[in-house]
Design a protein around this motif. Structure first.
Motif, PDB file in Angstrom:
ATOM      1  N   GLN A 244       0.835  -1.280   0.052  1.00 27.27           N
ATOM      2  CA  GLN A 244      -0.040  -0.063   0.014  1.00 27.27           C
ATOM      3  C   GLN A 244       0.894   1.297   0.029  1.00 27.27           C
ATOM      4  O   GLN A 244       1.788   1.454   0.822  1.00 27.27           O
ATOM      5  CB  GLN A 244      -0.858  -0.007   1.286  1.00 27.27           C
ATOM      6  CG  GLN A 244      -2.138  -1.035   1.041  1.00 27.27           C
ATOM      7  CD  GLN A 244      -2.832  -0.795   2.393  1.00 27.27           C
ATOM      8  OE1 GLN A 244      -2.508  -0.577   3.609  1.00 27.27           O
ATOM      9  NE2 GLN A 244      -4.002  -1.547   2.328  1.00 27.27           N
ATOM     10  N   ALA A 245       0.446   2.175  -0.862  1.00 30.80           N
ATOM     11  CA  ALA A 245       1.154   3.532  -0.816  1.00 30.80           C
ATOM     12  C   ALA A 245       0.811   4.550   0.131  1.00 30.80           C
ATOM     13  O   ALA A 245       1.217   5.203   1.029  1.00 30.80           O
ATOM     14  CB  ALA A 245       0.946   4.211  -2.297  1.00 30.80           C
ATOM     15  N   GLY A 246      -0.572   4.214   0.646  1.00 29.75           N
ATOM     16  CA  GLY A 246      -1.116   4.906   1.781  1.00 29.75           C
ATOM     17  C   GLY A 246      -2.464   4.503   2.190  1.00 29.75           C
ATOM     18  O   GLY A 246      -3.175   3.719   1.543  1.00 29.75           O
ATOM     19  N   PRO A 247      -2.514   4.362   3.549  1.00 31.49           N
ATOM     20  CA  PRO A 247      -1.678   4.862   4.636  1.00 31.49           C
ATOM     21  C   PRO A 247      -0.451   4.191   4.503  1.00 31.49           C
ATOM     22  O   PRO A 247      -0.225   2.949   4.352  1.00 31.49           O
ATOM     23  CB  PRO A 247      -2.297   4.773   5.919  1.00 31.49           C
ATOM     24  CG  PRO A 247      -3.465   3.626   5.778  1.00 31.49           C
ATOM     25  CD  PRO A 247      -3.738   3.657   4.327  1.00 31.49           C
ATOM     26  N   ASP A 248       0.571   4.826   4.902  1.00 30.38           N
ATOM     27  CA  ASP A 248       2.036   4.203   4.904  1.00 30.38           C
ATOM     28  C   ASP A 248       2.248   3.494   6.150  1.00 30.38           C
ATOM     29  O   ASP A 248       2.915   4.012   7.283  1.00 30.38           O
ATOM     30  CB  ASP A 248       3.098   5.307   4.584  1.00 30.38           C
ATOM     31  CG  ASP A 248       4.413   4.667   4.248  1.00 30.38           C
ATOM     32  OD1 ASP A 248       4.604   3.559   4.265  1.00 30.38           O
ATOM     33  OD2 ASP A 248       5.244   5.602   4.410  1.00 30.38           O
ATOM     34  N   TRP A 249       1.649   2.221   6.314  1.00 27.17           N
ATOM     35  CA  TRP A 249       1.767   1.530   7.433  1.00 27.17           C
ATOM     36  C   TRP A 249       3.222   1.216   7.972  1.00 27.17           C
ATOM     37  O   TRP A 249       3.457   1.093   8.887  1.00 27.17           O
ATOM     38  CB  TRP A 249       0.903   0.257   7.477  1.00 27.17           C
ATOM     39  CG  TRP A 249      -0.580   0.349   7.166  1.00 27.17           C
ATOM     40  CD1 TRP A 249      -1.361   0.435   6.129  1.00 27.17           C
ATOM     41  CD2 TRP A 249      -1.443   0.935   8.243  1.00 27.17           C
ATOM     42  NE1 TRP A 249      -2.514   0.335   6.286  1.00 27.17           N
ATOM     43  CE2 TRP A 249      -2.761   0.833   7.704  1.00 27.17           C
ATOM     44  CE3 TRP A 249      -1.502   1.343   9.743  1.00 27.17           C
ATOM     45  CZ2 TRP A 249      -3.958   1.360   8.111  1.00 27.17           C
ATOM     46  CZ3 TRP A 249      -2.464   1.796  10.151  1.00 27.17           C
ATOM     47  CH2 TRP A 249      -3.802   1.886   9.670  1.00 27.17           C
ATOM     48  N   VAL A 250       3.791   0.714   6.721  1.00 30.82           N
ATOM     49  CA  VAL A 250       5.196   0.318   7.123  1.00 30.82           C
ATOM     50  C   VAL A 250       6.108   0.615   5.979  1.00 30.82           C
ATOM     51  O   VAL A 250       5.916   0.631   4.910  1.00 30.82           O
ATOM     52  CB  VAL A 250       5.383  -1.377   6.741  1.00 30.82           C
ATOM     53  CG1 VAL A 250       6.645  -1.869   7.534  1.00 30.82           C
ATOM     54  CG2 VAL A 250       4.258  -1.937   7.625  1.00 30.82           C
ATOM     55  N   SER A 251       7.062   1.476   6.381  1.00 29.92           N
ATOM     56  CA  SER A 251       8.220   1.895   5.475  1.00 29.92           C
ATOM     57  C   SER A 251       8.905   0.710   4.623  1.00 29.92           C
ATOM     58  O   SER A 251       8.861  -0.186   5.023  1.00 29.92           O
ATOM     59  CB  SER A 251       9.180   2.780   6.205  1.00 29.92           C
ATOM     60  OG  SER A 251      10.501   2.617   5.632  1.00 29.92           O
ATOM     61  N   LYS A 252       9.225   1.280   3.328  1.00 30.66           N
ATOM     62  CA  LYS A 252       9.855   0.493   2.360  1.00 30.66           C
ATOM     63  C   LYS A 252      11.367   0.353   2.889  1.00 30.66           C
ATOM     64  O   LYS A 252      12.115  -0.610   2.131  1.00 30.66           O
ATOM     65  CB  LYS A 252       9.625   0.845   1.042  1.00 30.66           C
ATOM     66  CG  LYS A 252       8.184   0.858   0.691  1.00 30.66           C
ATOM     67  CD  LYS A 252       7.657  -0.281   0.195  1.00 30.66           C
ATOM     68  CE  LYS A 252       6.176  -0.113  -0.123  1.00 30.66           C
ATOM     69  NZ  LYS A 252       5.249   0.356   0.777  1.00 30.66           N
ATOM     70  N   ARG A 253      11.779   1.183   3.636  1.00 31.13           N
ATOM     71  CA  ARG A 253      13.312   1.224   3.952  1.00 31.13           C
ATOM     72  C   ARG A 253      13.919  -0.131   4.517  1.00 31.13           C
ATOM     73  O   ARG A 253      13.003  -0.861   5.141  1.00 31.13           O
ATOM     74  CB  ARG A 253      13.466   2.289   5.161  1.00 31.13           C
ATOM     75  CG  ARG A 253      13.543   3.801   4.674  1.00 31.13           C
ATOM     76  CD  ARG A 253      14.395   4.597   5.679  1.00 31.13           C
ATOM     77  NE  ARG A 253      13.473   4.576   6.776  1.00 31.13           N
ATOM     78  CZ  ARG A 253      12.454   5.427   6.822  1.00 31.13           C
ATOM     79  NH1 ARG A 253      12.207   6.618   6.050  1.00 31.13           N
ATOM     80  NH2 ARG A 253      11.614   5.636   7.984  1.00 31.13           N
ATOM     81  N   ASN A 254      15.067  -0.400   3.911  1.00 25.63           N
ATOM     82  CA  ASN A 254      15.639  -1.746   4.156  1.00 25.63           C
ATOM     83  C   ASN A 254      16.562  -1.556   5.176  1.00 25.63           C
ATOM     84  O   ASN A 254      17.699  -1.207   5.163  1.00 25.63           O
ATOM     85  CB  ASN A 254      16.227  -2.431   2.803  1.00 25.63           C
ATOM     86  CG  ASN A 254      16.723  -3.761   3.350  1.00 25.63           C
ATOM     87  OD1 ASN A 254      17.501  -3.890   4.078  1.00 25.63           O
ATOM     88  ND2 ASN A 254      16.146  -4.665   2.599  1.00 25.63           N
ATOM     89  N   ASN A 255      16.101  -1.676   6.715  1.00 23.33           N
ATOM     90  CA  ASN A 255      17.093  -1.729   7.728  1.00 23.33           C
ATOM     91  C   ASN A 255      16.598  -2.719   9.003  1.00 23.33           C
ATOM     92  O   ASN A 255      15.205  -3.162   8.786  1.00 23.33           O
ATOM     93  CB  ASN A 255      17.163  -0.274   8.212  1.00 23.33           C
ATOM     94  CG  ASN A 255      15.877   0.251   8.652  1.00 23.33           C
ATOM     95  OD1 ASN A 255      15.056  -0.270   9.161  1.00 23.33           O
ATOM     96  ND2 ASN A 255      15.841   1.794   8.543  1.00 23.33           N
ATOM     97  N   LEU A 256      17.199  -2.876   9.920  1.00 22.40           N
ATOM     98  CA  LEU A 256      16.954  -3.912  11.069  1.00 22.40           C
ATOM     99  C   LEU A 256      15.538  -3.752  11.512  1.00 22.40           C
ATOM    100  O   LEU A 256      14.750  -4.656  11.613  1.00 22.40           O
ATOM    101  CB  LEU A 256      18.065  -3.927  12.101  1.00 22.40           C
ATOM    102  CG  LEU A 256      17.581  -5.044  13.123  1.00 22.40           C
ATOM    103  CD1 LEU A 256      17.463  -6.466  12.615  1.00 22.40           C
ATOM    104  CD2 LEU A 256      18.720  -4.888  14.244  1.00 22.40           C
TER     105      LEU A 256
END
Ligand code: SF4
Ligand code: SF4
Ligand code: SF4
Length: 332
Positions: A244-256
């Protein structure tokens, strides 16, 4: 009971050919030979003659039931081959109304366990051609162009197969071959059979810091490729929270931190619906032991609700998916 996989393959081809010739299915999903030793590939056939390309062996790893999701919006009647663990996914898909029973023909096959293809390939070499495989109860006898090789099941089976609870499908319209005894009655050490959840119990015994270190070590490597989600028959939402683009429940950033959030959310989204087919674990390109995560949830649900393994009973609603009007607790 000694059983040859070539004879089972012949029987399977004949069942698939009849179903296609008689128009009882428009498509049959089974396994075909892979490009490497000890590999097979999913095969989708719609012509009776193509049944000759089907194969069955202890290298047929994929849970083919998951492909039904790709055909849920069509009008086709699909025949699908399932092992015991895969058959639980069929029940879950039916219970989730993800595929109509009227468009489904389930072909079940007894499963004596799957060989770990990486371990076998290391022994045989990547290009060795495999002829027949015979189930000798405690071993698989593999005939190749270089001779005979025996693989002891206790050393070469996939971990999920050492804990198998359904060697025969729990739902099917046609059964191929003869029913077999449970794989998990194999003697692993002298006088001992494999204990279910043994690895989860060892993880539970770690301190919180050690457990956190265990998972951080793996989750920091997660590529967020979503192969684990895409292969999962329990992940069947039409729109996934992670897309989902919105709402942005979880970021797509790749980190721990984000990777850990992804893993925990997915594990909880399939809680009570994961059938322990092990596919997420098998397909992960960086070998994250996802089955440990899902099995921990499975074990907790088992202990909290005394619930059967999801997908074993068509009439039994998923434990976290229904409520009783006479529940003694208030909903708050
Ligand atoms: S878990 Fe059981 S049914 Fe599934 S592949 Fe392993 S032995 Fe076969
Ligand atoms: S979470 Fe993994 S083991 Fe569970 S149903 Fe999905 S793919 Fe299978
Ligand atoms: S398959 Fe492995 S690497 Fe890919 S998203 Fe899942 S856990 Fe991460």
């Amino acid at each position: 009971m000694t059983q040859s996989f070539n004879s089972l393959t012949e029987e399977l081809r004949s069942v698939a050919q009849d179903l296609l010739r008689e128009g009882k299915v428009n498509m049959f999903i089974g396994f075909g030979p892979g490009t490497l030793t000890a590999r097979t590939t999913p095969l989708f056939i719609s012509k009776p003659d193509a049944a000759a390309e089907l194969t069955w062996s202890p290298f047929c790893a994929n849970n083919l039931a998951g492909y039904l999701l790709d055909y849920r919006e069509t009008n086709e009647t699909i025949g699908v081959l399932v092992k015991g663990c895969d058959s639980r996914s069929i029940i879950r898909l039916l219970q989730d109304n993800q595929f109509p029973r009227s468009r489904l023909v389930v072909i079940g096959i007894p499963c004596a366990g799957l060989l770990d293809s990486e371990k076998v390939t290391l022994e045989l070499g990547p290009q060795t051609e495999i002829g027949d495989v015979t189930d000798e109860d405690d071993n698989f006898l593999v005939i190749t162009t270089t001779g005979q090789h025996r693989f002891a099941k206790k050393d070469y089976l996939l971990p999920k197969c050492l804990e198998c609870i359904d060697s025969n499908p729990v739902i099917c319209d046609h059964f191929t071959g003869k029913k077999i005894n449970k794989v998990n009655e194999l003697e692993i050490n002298e006088g001992e059979v494999n204990e279910r959840f043994a690895e989860i119990k060892s993880l539970e015994a770690l301190s919180p810091q050690e457990r956190s270190g265990y998972w951080d070590g793996y989750f920091q490597n997660c590529l967020r490729c979503y192969a684990c989600r895409n292969v999962c028959p329990a992940c069947n939402c039409r729109e996934c929270i992670f897309d989902q683009a919105g709402p942005d429940w979880v970021s797509k950033r790749n980190n721990l931190s984000e990777n850990t959030a992804f893993q925990i959310i997915r594990a909880l989204h399939v809680a009570g619906r994961c059938v322990d087919c092990g596919e997420c674990d098998r397909v992960c390109p960086v070998n994250i032991p996802l089955r440990h995560l899902n099995q921990k949830v499975l074990k907790d649900i088992d202990e909290l609700f005394d619930a059967p393994m999801p997908g074993t009973d068509l009439e039994q609603q998923p434990v976290l998916g229904h409520y009783c009007a006479d529940d003694p607790d208030e909903f708050k």
